[in-house]
Scaffold this motif. Structure first.
Motif, PDB file in Angstrom:
ATOM      1  N   LEU A 132       0.852  -1.186   0.000  1.00  0.00           N
ATOM      2  CA  LEU A 132       0.000   0.000   0.000  1.00  0.00           C
ATOM      3  C   LEU A 132       0.889   1.238   0.000  1.00  0.00           C
ATOM      4  O   LEU A 132       1.656   1.465   0.935  1.00  0.00           O
ATOM      5  N   ASN A 133       0.793   2.037  -1.053  1.00  0.00           N
ATOM      6  CA  ASN A 133       1.556   3.281  -1.157  1.00  0.00           C
ATOM      7  C   ASN A 133       0.573   4.438  -1.245  1.00  0.00           C
ATOM      8  O   ASN A 133      -0.095   4.639  -2.265  1.00  0.00           O
ATOM      9  N   ILE A 134       0.475   5.186  -0.137  1.00  0.00           N
ATOM     10  CA  ILE A 134      -0.401   6.363  -0.103  1.00  0.00           C
ATOM     11  C   ILE A 134       0.416   7.606   0.263  1.00  0.00           C
ATOM     12  O   ILE A 134      -0.060   8.515   0.965  1.00  0.00           O
ATOM     13  N   GLY A 159       1.012 -13.582  -1.588  1.00  0.00           N
ATOM     14  CA  GLY A 159       1.560 -12.677  -2.594  1.00  0.00           C
ATOM     15  C   GLY A 159       2.739 -11.867  -2.113  1.00  0.00           C
ATOM     16  O   GLY A 159       3.402 -11.202  -2.914  1.00  0.00           O
ATOM     17  N   TYR A 160       3.028 -11.921  -0.802  1.00  0.00           N
ATOM     18  CA  TYR A 160       4.142 -11.133  -0.258  1.00  0.00           C
ATOM     19  C   TYR A 160       5.467 -11.510  -0.902  1.00  0.00           C
ATOM     20  O   TYR A 160       5.791 -12.686  -1.081  1.00  0.00           O
ATOM     21  N   THR A 161       6.236 -10.488  -1.275  1.00  0.00           N
ATOM     22  CA  THR A 161       7.643 -10.661  -1.638  1.00  0.00           C
ATOM     23  C   THR A 161       8.418  -9.533  -0.979  1.00  0.00           C
ATOM     24  O   THR A 161       7.908  -8.410  -0.837  1.00  0.00           O
ATOM     25  N   ALA A 162       9.626  -9.805  -0.607  1.00  0.00           N
ATOM     26  CA  ALA A 162      10.436  -8.802   0.094  1.00  0.00           C
ATOM     27  C   ALA A 162      10.649  -7.554  -0.762  1.00  0.00           C
ATOM     28  O   ALA A 162      10.742  -6.439  -0.250  1.00  0.00           O
ATOM     29  N   ALA A 163      10.713  -7.735  -2.067  1.00  0.00           N
ATOM     30  CA  ALA A 163      11.011  -6.611  -2.950  1.00  0.00           C
ATOM     31  C   ALA A 163       9.793  -5.748  -3.244  1.00  0.00           C
ATOM     32  O   ALA A 163       9.928  -4.569  -3.588  1.00  0.00           O
ATOM     33  N   ASP A 164       8.593  -6.300  -3.138  1.00  0.00           N
ATOM     34  CA  ASP A 164       7.399  -5.596  -3.611  1.00  0.00           C
ATOM     35  C   ASP A 164       6.309  -5.441  -2.565  1.00  0.00           C
ATOM     36  O   ASP A 164       5.142  -5.275  -2.912  1.00  0.00           O
ATOM     37  N   SER A 165       6.646  -5.497  -1.307  1.00  0.00           N
ATOM     38  CA  SER A 165       5.641  -5.347  -0.259  1.00  0.00           C
ATOM     39  C   SER A 165       6.054  -4.225   0.683  1.00  0.00           C
ATOM     40  O   SER A 165       7.209  -4.167   1.121  1.00  0.00           O
ATOM     41  N   GLU A 166       5.093  -3.335   1.014  1.00  0.00           N
ATOM     42  CA  GLU A 166       5.433  -2.188   1.851  1.00  0.00           C
ATOM     43  C   GLU A 166       4.171  -1.469   2.317  1.00  0.00           C
ATOM     44  O   GLU A 166       3.075  -1.677   1.777  1.00  0.00           O
ATOM     45  N   ILE A 167       4.359  -0.637   3.320  1.00  0.00           N
ATOM     46  CA  ILE A 167       3.385   0.394   3.677  1.00  0.00           C
ATOM     47  C   ILE A 167       4.135   1.710   3.557  1.00  0.00           C
ATOM     48  O   ILE A 167       5.068   1.967   4.328  1.00  0.00           O
ATOM     49  N   ALA A 168       3.772   2.516   2.579  1.00  0.00           N
ATOM     50  CA  ALA A 168       4.481   3.776   2.335  1.00  0.00           C
ATOM     51  C   ALA A 168       3.521   4.939   2.561  1.00  0.00           C
ATOM     52  O   ALA A 168       2.540   5.093   1.823  1.00  0.00           O
ATOM     53  N   ILE A 169       3.787   5.751   3.604  1.00  0.00           N
ATOM     54  CA  ILE A 169       2.898   6.873   3.920  1.00  0.00           C
ATOM     55  C   ILE A 169       3.694   8.164   4.131  1.00  0.00           C
ATOM     56  O   ILE A 169       3.247   9.082   4.814  1.00  0.00           O
ATOM     57  N   GLN A 170       4.876   8.262   3.503  1.00  0.00           N
ATOM     58  CA  GLN A 170       5.677   9.473   3.621  1.00  0.00           C
ATOM     59  C   GLN A 170       4.957  10.664   2.983  1.00  0.00           C
ATOM     60  O   GLN A 170       4.055  10.516   2.165  1.00  0.00           O
ATOM     61  N   GLY A 171       5.423  11.844   3.376  1.00  0.00           N
ATOM     62  CA  GLY A 171       4.913  13.066   2.777  1.00  0.00           C
ATOM     63  C   GLY A 171       3.552  13.481   3.292  1.00  0.00           C
ATOM     64  O   GLY A 171       2.900  14.351   2.697  1.00  0.00           O
ATOM     65  N   ASN A 172       3.114  12.882   4.389  1.00  0.00           N
ATOM     66  CA  ASN A 172       1.801  13.207   4.951  1.00  0.00           C
ATOM     67  C   ASN A 172       1.890  13.793   6.362  1.00  0.00           C
ATOM     68  O   ASN A 172       0.860  14.092   6.967  1.00  0.00           O
ATOM     69  N   GLY A 173       3.100  13.915   6.906  1.00  0.00           N
ATOM     70  CA  GLY A 173       3.278  14.506   8.230  1.00  0.00           C
ATOM     71  C   GLY A 173       2.871  13.615   9.378  1.00  0.00           C
ATOM     72  O   GLY A 173       2.607  14.108  10.484  1.00  0.00           O
ATOM     73  N   LEU A 174       2.829  12.291   9.150  1.00  0.00           N
ATOM     74  CA  LEU A 174       2.495  11.397  10.257  1.00  0.00           C
ATOM     75  C   LEU A 174       3.626  11.381  11.271  1.00  0.00           C
ATOM     76  O   LEU A 174       4.805  11.557  10.927  1.00  0.00           O
ATOM     77  N   THR A 175       3.288  11.163  12.524  1.00  0.00           N
ATOM     78  CA  THR A 175       4.274  11.177  13.603  1.00  0.00           C
ATOM     79  C   THR A 175       4.545   9.764  14.108  1.00  0.00           C
ATOM     80  O   THR A 175       3.791   8.825  13.849  1.00  0.00           O
ATOM     81  N   SER A 176       5.654   9.667  14.870  1.00  0.00           N
ATOM     82  CA  SER A 176       6.000   8.374  15.471  1.00  0.00           C
ATOM     83  C   SER A 176       4.884   7.886  16.385  1.00  0.00           C
ATOM     84  O   SER A 176       4.548   6.694  16.408  1.00  0.00           O
ATOM     85  N   ALA A 177       4.312   8.828  17.130  1.00  0.00           N
ATOM     86  CA  ALA A 177       3.206   8.453  18.011  1.00  0.00           C
ATOM     87  C   ALA A 177       2.003   7.993  17.198  1.00  0.00           C
ATOM     88  O   ALA A 177       1.279   7.067  17.588  1.00  0.00           O
ATOM     89  N   GLY A 178       1.821   8.620  16.053  1.00  0.00           N
ATOM     90  CA  GLY A 178       0.678   8.275  15.221  1.00  0.00           C
ATOM     91  C   GLY A 178       0.755   6.880  14.646  1.00  0.00           C
ATOM     92  O   GLY A 178      -0.276   6.229  14.451  1.00  0.00           O
ATOM     93  N   VAL A 179       1.975   6.405  14.349  1.00  0.00           N
ATOM     94  CA  VAL A 179       2.115   5.081  13.743  1.00  0.00           C
ATOM     95  C   VAL A 179       2.422   4.005  14.787  1.00  0.00           C
ATOM     96  O   VAL A 179       2.594   2.839  14.431  1.00  0.00           O
ATOM     97  N   GLU A 180       2.489   4.399  16.065  1.00  0.00           N
ATOM     98  CA  GLU A 180       2.796   3.416  17.113  1.00  0.00           C
ATOM     99  C   GLU A 180       1.827   2.222  17.119  1.00  0.00           C
ATOM    100  O   GLU A 180       2.259   1.074  17.322  1.00  0.00           O
ATOM    101  N   PRO A 181       0.515   2.412  16.844  1.00  0.00           N
ATOM    102  CA  PRO A 181      -0.400   1.261  16.859  1.00  0.00           C
ATOM    103  C   PRO A 181      -0.071   0.177  15.833  1.00  0.00           C
ATOM    104  O   PRO A 181      -0.576  -0.943  15.934  1.00  0.00           O
TER     105      PRO A 181
END
Length: 470
Positions: free
Chosen positions: A403-405, A434-456
């Protein structure tokens, strides 16, 4: 005495010539004494079956000479299911039909020297290695349906260029294993169900050389069987078959199928109007249609992959609503902001609408993706400014492993409204199908999320989570 020696030498010479001639004409017979040798069968059920076929008395010895009369072994039809060894059949050198389907045989070594076999059926057996029969050249029928744990290498069969039917359901071939059939230009029936194949380039190449067509020798015997069974496969390039569809020996079942019965989508000759002529032209190219030729709803059923990256000015997907077999769509690099035409698609596994970091606007409504909610594995929508409102859609895509958002206007709220529930449902993890190390990710950069926000969604909570970038 001299006259006697001359006659003796003459007889020896004549004998040698006759022997040499017989050898060269394949006339050498087995030693009569060898014909009387008793053959030992490791499996009693097989021995009893052979006796019955040869009209021998119960418990009568089976000799090598008797086995020369055996031309057919069909254990499956006789419902024999306890044969675990073919030892003994090595002397049945006239055998041309061998069916031990449903029996726990694991080795073909005993029948390695039987060079007249045309029909070989080992379905639901334990055979995994075909190398013992690498010298076979006469096969026309081969069936390994659901042999387990399975056969992955078909290259030992490569000399059997007369093969017409291959049933390979459930064999762990993948695309590499499928290359083993590349010399079988006489095939008119092939079952690849559940074999892991995704690329049909080998099949298209065989078609270009005469296989699977109505003109393939023997194809008239196909009857109601499909010429290609592609069920339970994720085919990525069905379009490679398009040049041959009107000449196929029979139907395609499963993936890439264009239905033919009246009223079904694949038989719909209604012309489709596209919202963009450049898109229509690209689709014509994919379907191997002439310039300006009408594109029908039925023809669009043949598409499984649509890549529009070259159409940088494209704004409309209108017309593609009838391409309901598509599993991969790339509109990254285009100007498309409305994806509602694909709302009826149900087989999409890959969707890429990446607009880059500097983009503005973009797609604001992701709900058209919900038709494929059970199948979508990759969603890349960077630079589309949908914000947290998209959480109600994303949370339903429970098969995602990528998921790249990035740069999409989401906030910390997207974590708890969508990403955390997805992880709880088994998505976005290294254990997700379907997971592969090269093509699986969660990308949410550029949105101003914080460390506390992604702690869950930290690794402490989800140790199998795919890599996270924020």
């Amino acid at each position: 005495m001299k006259h006697f020696n001359t006659l003796f030498l003459a007889f020896l010479l004549i004998g040698a010539v006759l022997t040499f001639s017989a050898c060269n004409n394949g006339m050498v017979e087995p030693d009569p004494d060898e014909r009387t040798l008793v053959v030992t069968f490791e499996n009693a059920s097989l021995a009893n079956y052979v006796r019955e076929q040869l009209n021998l008395a119960t418990n009568a010895p089976i000799t090598r000479g008797e086995l020369l009369r055996l031309e057919r072994v069909d254990l499956r039809t006789e419902m024999i299911e306890d044969v675990n060894s073919l030892v003994g059949l090595e002397h049945a050198t006239e055998l041309n039909y061998l069916d031990f389907g449903g029996n726990p045989v694991t080795s073909l070594t005993p029948v390695a020297g039987l060079r007249k076999i045309t029909y070989l059926r080992l379905n639901q057996s334990g055979v995994t290695d075909l190398s013992p029969i690498r010298e076979y050249t006469t096969l026309t029928y081969f069936n390994a349906n659901q042999a387990s744990p399975g056969i992955s290498d078909l290259t030992p069969l490569s000399q059997n260029t007369g093969l017409q039917t291959m049933i390979l359901r459930g064999q762990p071939l993948g695309n590499d294993g499928l290359r083993g059939i590349s010399s079988f230009v006489n095939l008119y029936r092939l079952n690849l169900r559940s074999t892991g194949v995704t690329d049909l380039s080998v099949i298209a190449d065989l078609m270009s050389r005469g296989a699977f067509l109505s003109t393939t020798p023997g194809a008239s015997e196909l009857g109601s069987d499909p010429t290609l069974n592609l069920q339970d496969l994720e085919i990525t390039n069905c379009e490679v078959l398009n040049p041959y569809r009107d000449r196929l020996a029979g139907e395609i079942e499963g993936a890439c199928r264009v239905p033919t019965p009246g009223g079904e989508a694949g038989n719909d000759q209604t012309a489709v109007v596209f919202g963009d002529e450049a898109l229509a032209n690209l689709i014509r190219t994919q379907l191997n249609l002439e310039a300006s030729a009408p594109i029908t709803r039925g023809a669009l059923q043949a598409l499984t992959t649509v890549d529009l990256r070259t159409l940088t000015s494209l704004t409309s997907l209108v017309g593609l609503e009838y391409a309901t077999q598509v599993s991969s769509l790339r509109i990254d690099g285009t100007q498309v902001v409305d994806v509602s035409p694909i709302s009826g698609w149900t087989k999409l596994t890959y969707f890429n609408a990446n607009r880059g970091a500097a983009a503005t606007g973009g797609i604001t409504d992701l709900s058209p993706l919900l038709g494929s909610r059970e199948f979508l594995q990759t969603v890349i929508v960077r630079g589309n400014h949908f914000g947290d409102a998209a959480g109600s859609v994303l949370v339903q895509l429970t098969s995602l492993h990528r998921l790249n958002i990035r740069d999409s206007g989401v906030t910390n709220g997207i974590v708890t409204s969508a990403i955390q529930p997805l992880l709880q449902a088994g998505a976005l993890q290294t254990t997700t199908p379907g997971y592969t190390a090269a093509d699986s990710e969660i990308a949410i950069q550029g949105n101003g999320l914080t460390s506390a926000g992604v702690e869950p969604i930290s690794l402490e909570h989800f140790p199998n989570r795919v890599p996270l970038s924020f």
